[in-house]
Design a protein around this motif. Structure first.
Motif, mmCIF file in Angstrom:
data_model
loop_
_atom_site.group_PDB
_atom_site.id
_atom_site.type_symbol
_atom_site.label_atom_id
_atom_site.label_comp_id
_atom_site.label_asym_id
_atom_site.label_seq_id
_atom_site.Cartn_x
_atom_site.Cartn_y
_atom_site.Cartn_z
ATOM 1 N N CYS A 133 0.825 -1.211 0.000
ATOM 2 C CA CYS A 133 0.000 0.000 0.000
ATOM 3 C C CYS A 133 0.858 1.261 0.000
ATOM 4 C CB CYS A 133 -0.957 0.000 1.187
ATOM 5 S SG CYS A 133 -0.145 -0.169 2.792
ATOM 6 N N THR A 134 2.113 1.144 0.462
ATOM 7 C CA THR A 134 3.011 2.295 0.500
ATOM 8 C C THR A 134 3.941 2.354 -0.720
ATOM 9 O OG1 THR A 134 4.541 0.981 1.832
ATOM 10 C CG2 THR A 134 3.043 2.474 3.012
ATOM 11 N N GLY A 135 3.751 1.480 -1.681
ATOM 12 C CA GLY A 135 4.643 1.406 -2.826
ATOM 13 C C GLY A 135 4.591 2.655 -3.703
ATOM 14 N N THR A 136 5.743 3.019 -4.275
ATOM 15 C CA THR A 136 5.813 4.164 -5.179
ATOM 16 C C THR A 136 5.175 3.807 -6.520
ATOM 17 O OG1 THR A 136 7.838 5.015 -4.183
ATOM 18 C CG2 THR A 136 7.371 5.689 -6.446
ATOM 19 N N SER A 137 4.210 4.603 -6.944
ATOM 20 C CA SER A 137 3.569 4.349 -8.238
ATOM 21 C C SER A 137 3.585 5.573 -9.153
ATOM 22 C CB SER A 137 2.123 3.888 -8.039
ATOM 23 O OG SER A 137 1.387 4.850 -7.306
ATOM 24 N N ARG A 138 3.811 6.772 -8.588
ATOM 25 C CA ARG A 138 3.935 7.986 -9.395
ATOM 26 C C ARG A 138 5.327 8.576 -9.167
ATOM 27 N NH1 ARG A 138 -0.168 12.134 -7.746
ATOM 28 N NH2 ARG A 138 0.077 11.211 -5.672
#
Length: 483
Positions: free
Chosen positions: A284-289
């Motif tokens: 849920c804390t993963g970098t996606s932008r």
């Protein structure tokens, strides 16, 4: 022969009232069935609640430090079984054996912190306006509570929700994710060996819509802690709060990372790989932008693509494997859907974007780490959580535009900035709209002694973990005493 596992109610392993079952499979090899589990319904939840109610009176009167002894015992059990637990996590979740070991290690660290919380279940005293009155507060448990855990960190999140709940004196009805039911059985076994009395923790497996709904709507459940998707969490929260119970939810994220011109780009991208690609982005804390100035966008893109290309994707026990498969066919299809939508909306696929079918990977749900460029804020890939190894690169003209775009989201869980400019680092920390933030670190980094949670649609209720972990699980009682 595949083993059948059962619900755990009042210290016993019981078949569901439905007589129905489901299987948990290895996402690296969908032909391998890891276990058969109970497809329960509301009747099983009622039985679990009854068991928890019966256990509550004695457990709530047990001195808090003695309740904490259970968590202390759990530390040694986790240490002794860390290899077998990591093996189950890799088989059931699909993550690499290295990452599975990391989950067990973080769980042990959490229990070291939580075991001490039992001696810090404190109230306060304050002077009364009347010299004959002694006034103080005490913290009391709520009663029977519900815990609903996700699949991505099934050992860690399951245990670090249950532990503070029982330290506070509550009794628990636990609903694990269906596709990680095997490791959840191990959670119950660990707590039993650690000394939890019968009925204090009860586990019911089955469909989330059925079991979660039964927990959310039952007036005997005084609080619910949930981790999962935002849509489900918001709906569950409405059910729980409308009847006056407490709700805690950790939900989705569309976490931004900003790399500024003065940053060490290579070190920054090392962190981006960890937070955006590893565990297949199922964090849920993963970098996606990834938001970058136009002046360095090409360098960042080329180097990120090189790193994505170098990652080793395969069965989690393989040598030097970085990523295993995604959790199941539904998550595979979600990944493929967002790749297709992104292309349709005009994003440019710089790398990845497909299911991997060679070298035996056709038996599982393997996908490529994926990089998109030419992403704008009106695109779906900018807005919606994918929960896959997909990073969208957005180019900006300035730092001000970067932070504006970072905050342009319905989510507000985690964030990070990469810079050597101390002034901009402090400005970012003060102005970013997220519950957890970082400077020159992966957006996934956390330590259990600090509170964890988000803003906006990423969280509901008090924070998990850290010094605030027991806030959700207790009520205050104010006492005025006049001799």
């Amino acid at each position: 022969m595949t083993k059948t596992y059962y619900n755990h109610i009042n210290g016993e392993w019981l078949s569901s009232k439905t007589g129905e079952t489901y299987s948990s499979i290895n996402p690296a090899n969908k032909e391998e069935v890891l276990g058969v589990f109970q497809r329960s319904d509301e009747r099983d939840v009622e039985l679990a609640i009854e068991s928890a109610e019966n256990a509550f009176l004695e457990w709530s009167k047990t001195p808090a430090p003695k309740r904490g002894d259970v968590i202390f015992n759990l530390i040694n059990l986790l240490e002794d079984q860390k290899e077998s637990l990591a093996t189950i996590i890799t088989k059931e979740v699909g993550k690499s054996f290295r990452e599975a070991h990391g989950e067990v290690r973080k769980t042990i660290e959490a229990m070291k912190q939580f075991s001490g919380e039992a001696t810090r279940l404190t109230g306060e005293t304050a002077p009364s306006q009347d010299s004959d009155i002694f006034a103080y507060t005490i913290r009391e448990p709520l009663g029977v509570v519900g815990v609903i855990a996700p699949y991505n960190f099934p050992l860690g999140i399951g245990i670090w929700k249950i532990a503070p709940a029982i330290i506070a004196g509550n009794t628990v009805v636990f609903k694990p994710a269906s596709n990680t039911s095997l490791i959840s059985v191990k959670i119950i076994e660990l707590f039993e060996k650690a000394g939890v009395p019968a009925g204090v923790i009860n586990m019911v497996t089955g469909p989330g819509s059925v079991i979660g709904g039964a927990i959310g709507n039952n007036p005997k459940i005084k609080a619910v802690s949930f981790t999962g998707s935002t849509d489900v969490g918001l709906a569950l929260g409405r059910s729980v709060t409308k009847r006056g119970a407490k709700m805690q939810a950790e939900m989705g994220g569309k976490n931004p990372a900003i790399i500024l011109e003065d940053a060490d780009i290579d070190k920054a991208l090392d962190s981006i790989v960890v937070s955006g690609f590893l565990d297949n982005g199922q964090r849920c804390t993963g970098t996606s932008r990834l938001i970058v100035p136009k002046s360095i966008a090409k360098e960042v893109t080329d180097k990120l693509v090189d790193r994505a290309r170098s990652l080793k994707i395969g069965e989690g026990f393989g040598e030097n494997v970085d990523n295993g498969p995604v959790i199941d066919e539904n998550q595979l299809n979600t990944y493929l859907h967002y790749v297709s939508v992104s292309l349709d909306e005009g994003a440019k696929l710089a790398y990845g974007g497909k299911q991997l079918m060679d070298n035996g990977r056709d038996k599982g749900f393997f996908v490529e780490p994926t990089v998109f460029t030419n992403v704008t804020k009106d695109m779906t890939i900018f807005r919606e959580e994918i929960f896959g190894p997909v990073i969208a690169i957005i180019e900006v003209e300035s730092y001000d535009e970067a932070i504006e775009l970072a905050n342009d989201s319905d989510f507000g869980l985690s964030s990070t900035v990469y810079t050597n400019d101390l002034q901009k680092a402090f400005h970012f920390v003060r102005n970013i709209q997220s519950g957890v933030t970082h400077v020159n670190m992966p957006s996934t980094y956390f330590e259990n002694q600090f509170p964890f949670g988000g803003k906006k649609e990423s969280s509901i209720g008090p924070r998990e973990q850290g010094s605030t972990a027991l806030d959700f699980w207790t009520d205050y009682k104010t006492v005025y005493m006049k001799p």
